[in-house]
Design an enzyme around this catalytic site. Structure first.
Site, short mmCIF file in Angstrom:
data_model
loop_
_atom_site.label_atom_id
_atom_site.label_comp_id
_atom_site.label_asym_id
_atom_site.label_seq_id
_atom_site.Cartn_x
_atom_site.Cartn_y
_atom_site.Cartn_z
N CYS A 73 0.81 -1.22 0.00
CA CYS A 73 0.00 0.00 0.00
C CYS A 73 0.85 1.27 0.00
O CYS A 73 0.30 2.38 0.01
CB CYS A 73 -0.94 -0.01 1.19
SG CYS A 73 -2.07 -1.42 1.17
N HIS A 79 -1.82 8.24 6.10
CA HIS A 79 -2.17 6.94 5.52
C HIS A 79 -3.58 6.54 5.98
O HIS A 79 -4.40 6.13 5.18
CB HIS A 79 -1.13 5.91 5.96
CG HIS A 79 -1.31 4.56 5.35
ND1 HIS A 79 -1.34 4.35 3.99
CD2 HIS A 79 -1.48 3.33 5.93
CE1 HIS A 79 -1.50 3.06 3.74
NE2 HIS A 79 -1.62 2.42 4.89
N GLU A 113 0.40 4.78 13.49
CA GLU A 113 0.68 5.98 12.70
C GLU A 113 0.53 7.24 13.55
O GLU A 113 1.32 8.18 13.41
CB GLU A 113 -0.25 6.06 11.49
CG GLU A 113 0.09 7.23 10.58
CD GLU A 113 -0.77 7.32 9.34
OE1 GLU A 113 -0.42 8.13 8.46
OE2 GLU A 113 -1.78 6.59 9.24
N LYS A 167 -8.79 8.29 2.78
CA LYS A 167 -9.46 6.99 2.63
C LYS A 167 -10.82 6.97 3.29
O LYS A 167 -11.65 6.09 2.98
CB LYS A 167 -8.56 5.89 3.18
CG LYS A 167 -7.26 5.69 2.43
CD LYS A 167 -6.41 4.59 3.04
CE LYS A 167 -5.06 4.44 2.32
NZ LYS A 167 -4.16 5.60 2.57
N HIS A 203 -9.78 2.55 0.27
CA HIS A 203 -8.35 2.23 0.19
C HIS A 203 -8.05 1.58 -1.15
O HIS A 203 -8.42 0.43 -1.40
CB HIS A 203 -8.00 1.28 1.33
CG HIS A 203 -6.53 1.10 1.56
ND1 HIS A 203 -5.57 1.63 0.70
CD2 HIS A 203 -5.84 0.45 2.54
CE1 HIS A 203 -4.37 1.30 1.15
NE2 HIS A 203 -4.51 0.59 2.26
N PHE A 219 1.93 -3.70 3.78
CA PHE A 219 2.34 -5.03 4.22
C PHE A 219 3.83 -5.22 3.97
O PHE A 219 4.40 -4.67 3.03
CB PHE A 219 1.57 -6.10 3.44
CG PHE A 219 0.16 -6.34 3.93
CD1 PHE A 219 -0.36 -5.65 5.01
CD2 PHE A 219 -0.65 -7.28 3.31
CE1 PHE A 219 -1.65 -5.88 5.47
CE2 PHE A 219 -1.93 -7.52 3.75
CZ PHE A 219 -2.44 -6.82 4.82
#
Length: 409
Positions: free
Chosen positions: A163, A303, A314, A333, A338, A397
């Site tokens: 991502c 993010h 985060e 998002k 996403h 990931f």
């Protein structure tokens, strides 16, 4: 501090759930309402909601032959690239094509095609497997197809950092320009995460919001009641140029890319470092690379996936990197879902638009933040902010982290 170097942003191409051009996308983002809806393609799955790109017809966009040989993630990429070139007023005929590069971020290959072709193979129908199964599905096809479509003959590849792919691609593109390897790079990301395999897999991982009866309330970044993200799709392509090249052709500069940072958590295949150590490292690297301090930054496009562990980590990273007081934060998002490998590129484009408009769009569905991790998150309405620099962050990931610093022209 001294910046390592900057490149000009001279064009933006967007195809997202919020619209197909910068103006319509910004208007929808400024409304601050989630676009998540029931998705017929995901019917009967445990989670059947998503944010899809509306009214996008690949046949009218690309023609029947090109649309027919490509999957949706490539359709979106080509459309975004064409829009970016138009926005930059670039005529490839007048350029040196060997000095035009393409660097795209893609998180995965096309699971739609792979599922269909593997089903045929599993049923013993190997001779029915399409010869296009591989070439239309491999991640690098988007960069190759953009080169074929535009005639760009410079360096051409995709990067895949889950991502964070779109953000990583833009950072790598800047490095190519600073190295002198090219004059122009078409860079960004594309992904259609709305495959049944993606939806089923993420649901099994408990990464998706299960608010399927009220999808418009599902994605809640940084909210105490968050329970996962909403699948999305889209593409964004930025035209990046060496400043001297942009000046020579009289290009309109929409923004400047000044800093890039990247890191690995080295912690877990899917879970972020619980303290956000890798994300903090990438942010600090981007600030140093841009030659700025935390206090110089006026806005952060976070993010913000709305997963419990991801948002918590985060928030800690941002609080530490900005000495306990991050500037105005938004989480895109919450509105458009996403888009996985494309998310960072879309958010980079939105960051450039925020700098242009001197305004931060709101985060949807945020009512209460985690105690001790509160940030200045914009909600309900756009907020005017006088700013020269803004930051966009991405995580993925494998513990992938990346951050970009943009500046006004």
């Amino acid at each position: 501090m001294t910046a390592r170097g900057e490149v000009a942003v001279t064009g933006l191409g967007l195809v997202t759930a919020a619209g197909h051009d910068a103006e319509s996308v910004w208007k929808t983002m400024a409304a601050g309402r989630s676009l998540a809806r029931k998705d017929p393609d995901l019917a009967d799955l445990p989670v059947d909601i998503a944010c899809s790109v509306p009214d996008f017809d690949p046949l009218s966009e690309l023609g029947i032959r090109l649309a027919g040989r490509l999957d949706r993630f490539a359709h979106l990429a080509l459309a975004a690239a064409r829009r970016a070139l138009t926005d930059a007023h670039l005529d490839m005929i007048s350029l040196r094509p060997d000095r035009v590069a393409v660097v795209l971020g893609v998180g995965a290959n096309s699971l739609q095609t792979y599922v269909k072709e593997f089903t045929r193979l599993g049923e013993g129908r190997a001779r029915s497997v399409s010869p296009l199964g591989l070439p239309r599905s491999v991640p690098n096809i988007v960069a190759g197809e953009i080169a074929i479509d535009t005639g760009a003959r410079g360096p051409n590849f995709t990067v895949s950092s889950a991502c964070a792919s779109g953000t990583t691609a833009i950072g790598v593109a800047r490095d190519l320009l600073l190295s002198g390897a090219c004059d122009i790079v078409l860079s960004g990301g594309s992904e259609s995460a709305r495959s049944r395999m993606s939806a089923a897999s993420f649901a099994q991982m408990r990464a998706l919001s299960t608010r399927t009866t009220h999808p418009e309330l599902a994605c809640r970044p940084f909210d105490t009641d968050r329970d996962g993200f909403v699948l999305g799709e889209g593409a964004a392509v930025l035209v990046l140029e060496r400043p001297d090249h942009a000046r020579a052709r009289g290009a309109i500069v929409r923004g400047r890319l000044r800093g890039y940072g990247a890191s690995a958590d080295a912690h877990h295949p899917t879970a972020p470092h619980p303290e956000g150590a890798g994300a903090e490292q990438a942010i600090r690297q981007a600030l140093v690379d841009a030659g700025c301090t935390p206090g110089d930054v006026g806005h952060i496009n976070a993010h913000g996936t709305a997963t419990r562990a991801g948002d918590a980590a985060e928030a800690l990273a941002l609080l530490r990197a900005f000495n306990g007081a991050p500037p105005a934060v938004t989480a895109s998002k919450s509105v458009i879902g996403h888009a996985l490998g494309a998310a960072g590129a879309i958010e980079a484009a939105l960051t450039v638009l925020a700098l242009e408009r001197q305004e931060v769009p709101p985060t949807a569905n945020l009512t209460q933040q985690d105690t001790g991790r509160e940030m200045d998150i914009v909600t309900a309405h756009p907020r005017p902010v006088a700013m020269d620099l803004a930051l966009s962050t991405s995580c993925g990931f494998g513990g992938q982290n990346a951050a970009l610093v943009f500046a006004t022209p």
